[in-house]
Enzyme design. Sequence first.
Site, PDB file in Angstrom:
ATOM      1  N   ARG A 174       0.824  -1.223   0.000  1.00 60.22           N
ATOM      2  CA  ARG A 174       0.000   0.000   0.000  1.00 60.22           C
ATOM      3  C   ARG A 174       0.854   1.268   0.000  1.00 60.22           C
ATOM      4  O   ARG A 174       0.583   2.225   0.732  1.00 60.22           O
ATOM      5  CB  ARG A 174      -0.967   0.030   1.182  1.00 60.22           C
ATOM      6  N   CYS A 222     -10.701   0.250   2.827  1.00 56.03           N
ATOM      7  CA  CYS A 222     -10.150  -0.114   4.137  1.00 56.03           C
ATOM      8  C   CYS A 222      -9.518   1.111   4.794  1.00 56.03           C
ATOM      9  O   CYS A 222      -8.780   1.853   4.159  1.00 56.03           O
ATOM     10  CB  CYS A 222      -9.117  -1.223   3.999  1.00 56.03           C
ATOM     11  N   GLU A 292      -4.626   3.591   6.447  1.00 56.62           N
ATOM     12  CA  GLU A 292      -4.329   3.403   5.022  1.00 56.62           C
ATOM     13  C   GLU A 292      -4.845   4.593   4.212  1.00 56.62           C
ATOM     14  O   GLU A 292      -4.269   4.957   3.193  1.00 56.62           O
ATOM     15  CB  GLU A 292      -4.991   2.119   4.513  1.00 56.62           C
TER      16      GLU A 292
HETATM   17  N1  EPU Z   1     -12.450 -10.640   8.421  1.00 56.19           N
HETATM   18  C1  EPU Z   1     -13.216 -10.746   9.543  1.00 56.19           C
HETATM   19  N2  EPU Z   1     -14.055  -9.726   9.869  1.00 56.19           N
HETATM   20  C2  EPU Z   1     -14.157  -8.609   9.119  1.00 56.19           C
HETATM   21  C3  EPU Z   1     -13.365  -8.488   7.961  1.00 56.19           C
HETATM   22  C4  EPU Z   1     -12.510  -9.519   7.636  1.00 56.19           C
HETATM   23  O1  EPU Z   1     -13.153 -11.742  10.268  1.00 56.19           O
HETATM   24  O2  EPU Z   1     -14.931  -7.717   9.485  1.00 56.19           O
HETATM   25  C5  EPU Z   1     -11.566 -11.747   8.066  1.00 56.19           C
HETATM   26  C6  EPU Z   1     -12.027 -12.434   6.782  1.00 56.19           C
HETATM   27  O3  EPU Z   1     -12.986 -13.407   7.048  1.00 56.19           O
HETATM   28  C7  EPU Z   1     -10.736 -13.003   6.258  1.00 56.19           C
HETATM   29  C8  EPU Z   1      -9.669 -12.005   6.730  1.00 56.19           C
HETATM   30  O4  EPU Z   1     -10.277 -11.275   7.780  1.00 56.19           O
HETATM   31  O5  EPU Z   1     -10.460 -14.253   6.852  1.00 56.19           O
HETATM   32  C9  EPU Z   1      -9.208 -11.086   5.632  1.00 56.19           C
HETATM   33  O6  EPU Z   1     -10.320 -10.357   5.131  1.00 56.19           O
HETATM   34  P1  EPU Z   1     -10.488  -9.939   3.614  1.00 56.19           P
HETATM   35  O7  EPU Z   1     -10.370 -11.162   2.762  1.00 56.19           O
HETATM   36  O8  EPU Z   1     -11.696  -9.110   3.507  1.00 56.19           O
HETATM   37  O9  EPU Z   1      -9.224  -9.126   3.278  1.00 56.19           O
HETATM   38  P2  EPU Z   1      -8.600  -7.892   4.010  1.00 56.19           P
HETATM   39  O10 EPU Z   1      -7.200  -8.260   4.363  1.00 56.19           O
HETATM   40  O11 EPU Z   1      -9.478  -7.383   5.082  1.00 56.19           O
HETATM   41  C10 EPU Z   1      -7.570  -6.870   1.851  1.00 56.19           C
HETATM   42  C11 EPU Z   1      -7.394  -5.440   1.415  1.00 56.19           C
HETATM   43  C12 EPU Z   1      -8.617  -4.946   0.676  1.00 56.19           C
HETATM   44  C13 EPU Z   1      -8.920  -5.876  -0.495  1.00 56.19           C
HETATM   45  C14 EPU Z   1      -9.172  -7.266   0.093  1.00 56.19           C
HETATM   46  C15 EPU Z   1      -9.570  -8.293  -0.931  1.00 56.19           C
HETATM   47  C16 EPU Z   1      -6.011  -4.223   3.027  1.00 56.19           C
HETATM   48  C17 EPU Z   1      -6.008  -3.314   4.207  1.00 56.19           C
HETATM   49  N3  EPU Z   1      -7.206  -4.591   2.587  1.00 56.19           N
HETATM   50  O12 EPU Z   1      -8.599  -6.826   2.838  1.00 56.19           O
HETATM   51  O13 EPU Z   1      -8.302  -3.664   0.167  1.00 56.19           O
HETATM   52  O14 EPU Z   1     -10.053  -5.437  -1.196  1.00 56.19           O
HETATM   53  O15 EPU Z   1      -7.960  -7.701   0.759  1.00 56.19           O
HETATM   54  O16 EPU Z   1      -8.522  -8.851  -1.570  1.00 56.19           O
HETATM   55  O17 EPU Z   1      -4.941  -4.558   2.531  1.00 56.19           O
HETATM   56  C18 EPU Z   1      -8.383  -1.325   0.524  1.00 56.19           C
HETATM   57  O18 EPU Z   1      -7.147  -1.365   0.421  1.00 56.19           O
HETATM   58  O19 EPU Z   1      -9.019  -0.257   0.678  1.00 56.19           O
HETATM   59  C19 EPU Z   1      -9.111  -2.580   0.489  1.00 56.19           C
HETATM   60  C20 EPU Z   1     -10.410  -2.658   0.688  1.00 56.19           C
END
Ligand code: EPU
Length: 308
Positions: A174, A222, A292
């Site tokens: 990021r 995010c 972020e």
């Molecule tokens: N999870 C929870 N509760 C929640 C949200 C997530 O338990 O409220 C768990 C999910 O079940 C999963 C893990 O956390 O096991 C990861 O969640 P997710 O797959 O949604 O991915 P993330 O790491 O939260 C990242 C990026 C997103 C991107 C998604 C999809 C960051 C900060 N976020 O989210 O990017 O869309 O992967 O690939 O790196 C952004 O940068 O603005 C953004 C939305």
Amino acid sequence: MTPTTKLPDFVRENVPMSHLTTFGIGGPARYLAEPKNRRELTQALELAAKLGVRVKPLGGGSNLLAADSGVDAMVLRLAAGGEFSEIIRGNGRDALWRVGAAVPLSSLVAAAARAGVAGLEGLAGIPGSVGGAAKMNCGSAGGCIGEFIAEVETVYVSGAFRTLRPPELRFLYRGSTLTGIAVNVAFHFREEGSPEQLLRDCRENRARKKVAQPLGFPSAGCVFKNPPGGSAGALLDMAGCKEMTEGGAMVSAIHANFIINQGGATARQVAVLAGRMREAVRLSAGIELEPEIDMWGDEPAFAQLKSD
Ligand code: EPU
């Protein structure tokens, strides 16, 4: 502005940032410049110098929280439909694609899939412009955009244009070492695929995001970066943040790392809520989350969130 300074037609005064950001929040930008080509871009930078205002480059406004008091600067957004909105496809397997920084990321993702070049499907469903995506190295579980970028042409407030390449140009989680204002991004795609399959992958990735993220509401994606080896969303969820509110701002019930504007949320409310979220994770897991989203303008709650 001095009484003698006449603004060109591509520069406007006092444009609400709420109209320029996906959050729908923020007071007026002192100036908004939307140059269509290099000549206008140079003119805008000269004008900013003459007026003595800072220049703040804006992409799609999808990762940004602007202060309620506005942004005392010239916000510079490359115009849609101009020289910076072109996609020039590479001819042949290893040829570079030259893409204007104002191109919506979704248009590039679709064009690459249709042309049968693989790599960007994982970015389907991510909002914003190609320039902004490069600057912050946006990505998904499938990878980040920087993996496909060969060089970036940028312009500095001095008016000088430069092309940045590795090793000077590096992409981080990021973030990137990109300086100046990105105007053109060159991509190298090394793998091919069937357009039908690539388009199907894009559709599936978009559908997956729709289920996991509150895309129907104004937000800036995010709020916090994932800590090394962990998930900010999961940590915020475990800390009980879902549906926490501060005025019109609410932590999404679907994904705990999203703050949504339920209507009428202020930047201060969003920042205060983000501070409470971070405090909740600090107390429950002993982890310091790092914002972020970009924050522009004078707002004490921003300063606190950036410095804590
Ligand atoms: N999870 C929870 N509760 C929640 C949200 C997530 O338990 O409220 C768990 C999910 O079940 C999963 C893990 O956390 O096991 C990861 O969640 P997710 O797959 O949604 O991915 P993330 O790491 O939260 C990242 C990026 C997103 C991107 C998604 C999809 C960051 C900060 N976020 O989210 O990017 O869309 O992967 O690939 O790196 C952004 O940068 O603005 C953004 C939305």
